[in-house]
Design a protein around this motif. Sequence first.
Motif, mmCIF file in Angstrom:
data_model
loop_
_atom_site.group_PDB
_atom_site.id
_atom_site.type_symbol
_atom_site.label_atom_id
_atom_site.label_comp_id
_atom_site.label_asym_id
_atom_site.label_seq_id
_atom_site.Cartn_x
_atom_site.Cartn_y
_atom_site.Cartn_z
ATOM 1 N N ASP A 280 105.304 -5.969 -19.094
ATOM 2 C CA ASP A 280 104.309 -4.958 -18.792
ATOM 3 C C ASP A 280 103.698 -3.975 -19.403
ATOM 4 O OD1 ASP A 280 106.407 -5.027 -17.200
ATOM 5 O OD2 ASP A 280 108.553 -4.202 -18.315
ATOM 6 N N SER A 281 103.216 -4.265 -20.676
ATOM 7 C CA SER A 281 102.117 -3.776 -21.499
ATOM 8 C C SER A 281 101.149 -4.545 -21.000
ATOM 9 C CB SER A 281 102.336 -3.965 -22.511
ATOM 10 O OG SER A 281 101.678 -3.651 -23.419
ATOM 11 N N MET A 282 100.888 -5.662 -20.344
ATOM 12 C CA MET A 282 99.830 -6.196 -20.031
ATOM 13 C C MET A 282 99.556 -5.552 -18.329
ATOM 14 S SD MET A 282 98.633 -9.943 -19.068
ATOM 15 C CE MET A 282 100.323 -10.328 -17.742
ATOM 16 N N ILE A 283 99.933 -5.270 -17.677
ATOM 17 C CA ILE A 283 100.434 -4.559 -16.617
ATOM 18 C C ILE A 283 100.118 -3.101 -16.769
ATOM 19 C CG2 ILE A 283 101.844 -3.921 -14.168
ATOM 20 C CD1 ILE A 283 103.187 -6.393 -14.609
ATOM 21 N N ARG A 284 99.487 -2.119 -17.369
ATOM 22 C CA ARG A 284 99.373 -1.487 -18.006
ATOM 23 C C ARG A 284 98.370 -1.395 -18.054
ATOM 24 N NH1 ARG A 284 105.016 -0.011 -19.808
ATOM 25 N NH2 ARG A 284 104.011 -0.584 -22.044
ATOM 26 N N LYS A 285 97.890 -1.917 -18.899
ATOM 27 C CA LYS A 285 96.373 -2.324 -19.645
ATOM 28 C C LYS A 285 95.338 -2.552 -17.913
ATOM 29 C CE LYS A 285 97.246 -3.545 -24.159
ATOM 30 N NZ LYS A 285 96.920 -4.430 -24.988
ATOM 31 N N LEU A 286 95.925 -3.550 -17.335
ATOM 32 C CA LEU A 286 95.419 -4.237 -15.732
ATOM 33 C C LEU A 286 95.534 -2.841 -14.990
ATOM 34 C CD1 LEU A 286 96.963 -6.843 -14.694
ATOM 35 C CD2 LEU A 286 94.322 -6.320 -15.608
ATOM 36 N N ASP A 287 96.460 -2.106 -14.812
ATOM 37 C CA ASP A 287 96.249 -0.474 -14.025
ATOM 38 C C ASP A 287 95.379 0.128 -14.707
ATOM 39 O OD1 ASP A 287 97.269 0.231 -11.562
ATOM 40 O OD2 ASP A 287 97.571 1.788 -12.530
ATOM 41 N N LYS A 288 94.796 0.183 -15.965
ATOM 42 C CA LYS A 288 94.163 1.151 -16.432
ATOM 43 C C LYS A 288 93.017 0.535 -15.972
ATOM 44 C CE LYS A 288 96.690 3.455 -19.860
ATOM 45 N NZ LYS A 288 97.044 3.818 -21.487
ATOM 46 N N ASN A 289 92.504 -0.901 -16.126
ATOM 47 C CA ASN A 289 91.185 -1.485 -15.761
ATOM 48 C C ASN A 289 91.044 -1.752 -14.475
ATOM 49 O OD1 ASN A 289 89.694 -1.351 -18.709
ATOM 50 N ND2 ASN A 289 92.104 -1.498 -19.771
ATOM 51 N N PHE A 290 92.046 -1.107 -12.964
ATOM 52 C CA PHE A 290 91.645 -1.247 -12.575
ATOM 53 C C PHE A 290 91.208 -2.885 -11.796
ATOM 54 C CE2 PHE A 290 89.448 2.838 -13.176
ATOM 55 C CZ PHE A 290 89.517 3.643 -12.015
ATOM 56 N N GLY A 291 92.209 -3.162 -12.529
ATOM 57 C CA GLY A 291 92.641 -4.942 -12.249
ATOM 58 C C GLY A 291 93.656 -5.424 -11.116
ATOM 59 N N ALA A 292 93.029 -6.601 -10.126
ATOM 60 C CA ALA A 292 93.802 -7.162 -9.118
ATOM 61 C C ALA A 292 94.927 -6.727 -9.311
ATOM 62 C CB ALA A 292 93.037 -8.144 -9.285
ATOM 63 N N LYS A 293 95.353 -6.628 -7.841
ATOM 64 C CA LYS A 293 97.010 -6.955 -7.754
ATOM 65 C C LYS A 293 97.343 -8.687 -7.622
ATOM 66 C CE LYS A 293 97.353 -2.410 -7.212
ATOM 67 N NZ LYS A 293 97.963 -1.690 -8.227
ATOM 68 N N GLU A 294 96.453 -9.113 -6.917
ATOM 69 C CA GLU A 294 97.233 -10.980 -7.300
ATOM 70 C C GLU A 294 95.612 -11.130 -8.071
ATOM 71 O OE1 GLU A 294 97.816 -14.368 -4.255
ATOM 72 O OE2 GLU A 294 96.185 -13.046 -3.887
ATOM 73 N N ASN A 295 97.100 -12.309 -9.547
ATOM 74 C CA ASN A 295 96.115 -13.141 -10.501
ATOM 75 C C ASN A 295 96.652 -14.623 -10.926
ATOM 76 O OD1 ASN A 295 95.079 -10.523 -11.980
ATOM 77 N ND2 ASN A 295 96.333 -9.407 -10.533
ATOM 78 N N THR A 296 95.877 -15.328 -10.891
ATOM 79 C CA THR A 296 96.427 -16.439 -11.134
ATOM 80 C C THR A 296 96.521 -16.569 -13.107
ATOM 81 O OG1 THR A 296 94.542 -17.639 -11.554
ATOM 82 C CG2 THR A 296 95.138 -17.650 -9.937
ATOM 83 N N VAL A 297 97.812 -16.508 -13.885
ATOM 84 C CA VAL A 297 97.547 -16.894 -15.178
ATOM 85 C C VAL A 297 97.383 -18.685 -15.880
ATOM 86 C CG1 VAL A 297 98.363 -16.111 -17.193
ATOM 87 C CG2 VAL A 297 98.944 -14.695 -14.530
ATOM 88 N N TRP A 298 96.333 -18.965 -16.647
ATOM 89 C CA TRP A 298 96.571 -20.410 -16.389
ATOM 90 C C TRP A 298 97.100 -20.218 -18.022
ATOM 91 C CZ3 TRP A 298 94.343 -24.033 -14.260
ATOM 92 C CH2 TRP A 298 93.684 -23.892 -12.363
ATOM 93 N N MET A 299 97.921 -20.501 -18.974
ATOM 94 C CA MET A 299 99.087 -20.887 -20.074
ATOM 95 C C MET A 299 99.021 -22.001 -20.359
ATOM 96 S SD MET A 299 101.710 -18.244 -18.071
ATOM 97 C CE MET A 299 102.531 -17.510 -19.773
ATOM 98 N N GLY A 300 98.673 -21.979 -22.125
ATOM 99 C CA GLY A 300 99.191 -23.621 -22.695
ATOM 100 C C GLY A 300 101.478 -23.101 -23.111
#
Length: 451
Positions: A280-300
């Motif tokens: 949720d913290s990451m989503i708030r940062k995305l929202d403040k920075n005009f992030g995309a509504k759809e994302n791919t997440v490449w994870m270990g």
Amino acid sequence: MASTPRPSSVQVATLETYVDILDIHKPEIANILVDRYAGKNLLDFFAETGKEEEISQASFSHFEKNQIYEYFTVQGTVADPTAGNPSTFTIASTDYMESGTLSVGQVNDLCQVVKNGVLCMVTAKNTSVPSTHTVTITPLQAATNIGALAAGDVIIRYSTAFAEDTGQPLSEDSSTIKYTFYMQKLKKEYKVSGDESTNIIWFPVKGPKGQVGYLWYLNGLLDTKTRFDTDLELAMLIGDLTDNIAGIQTMQGFINFSKANGGITQRTGGAGMWSLAAWDSMIRKLDKNFGAKENTVWMGLPLRQDTDNFIQNLVPNGAVTYGSFNGKKEIGIAFGFSDFYRSGYSFHLKTYDMFNHPKLLGTAQSNYPYTGMVLPNEMTKDVSTGKSIPTITLCYKGAGGYSRKYESWQTGGAILPPNQRTDGSDALYSHLRAHRSLRVAAANKVVIIQP
């Protein structure tokens, strides 16, 4: 060579151990070769989604329009002025342009001290000394106290107000940021002798062009291509620019470019610490920075397991499905993505092999297994034309019909048909070369998750 002399017969029962000594058992060797480390990668994903671009120079640039709204950042401590009194502070060193001669704000700006909500007006500004401009703010109400200011305090501008029969304020103009990217030449080679090229092996192997045969050099060609593809992937992932090696140019990889140019860094806290609250913290940062509504997440894998755990606890009956990728469902299925939706944002989750490989980024001392990359799956826009631009683009050198995206050719005097042999050597040489880089547009939309 003659065999070792031995008696023609000895006193012994016919046992498995005796016949084994004679070495005449037919070996039981499966005629298969297992690929232990197969998997899809980012380069495949760029190719599938068409995020590629031909470049004709060794370096290339683009401009990005900066924010049109700016706030004041306080440089150092300022004492409490008491209620109704003005406060004068120095603008922080990060808030200047043109060698410190230009800075944000002007007289008659209405502003708010963020930490306490006090509303003020800019009543004076002194720009006589570059990089040490001072601003005086006065509370709108006599009973209000601005309070003490500290380094890093933020004061936003929210409007303007003027007296009767006054002139217009000074013009304000937005700025641009120039980003430059550099091409990197990558090479690989494989050699096989003419003698070895005619030796048969026990099992069939595959070559880089899909050919199958009982010739080990085909596997050597494929391994060389696989290592070369990994070189390309890792350079575009973790590479960085060099200023210490003469005559060689390297590219800045996606992670280092994003972290250096406005990308969001989201900390996980280490093993087992990635949680719904952190998401949720990451989503708030995305929202403040005009992030995309759809994302791919490449994870270990460990980070992915943490994510799966809290998603499972959140929705026991399951809320993870294959991604549609704007109607291209087959891409989501082919790359093994699954979806997670939260607060109006969708995330296509993917376990990324490069972060887990035990001989590469997944070694015992590495933090990459707990690393993730949140990549916008939406386009950004060209300001003037409205043309859609990928946030991340694989770039390669090319011009006039000649492309250095991925070159592969063979030379030598063996294996090749007689009319294609290039010299008198008794060997085949396989060459690989690429001249590539990576363009990242709007890095503020990107998140790097790391411990």
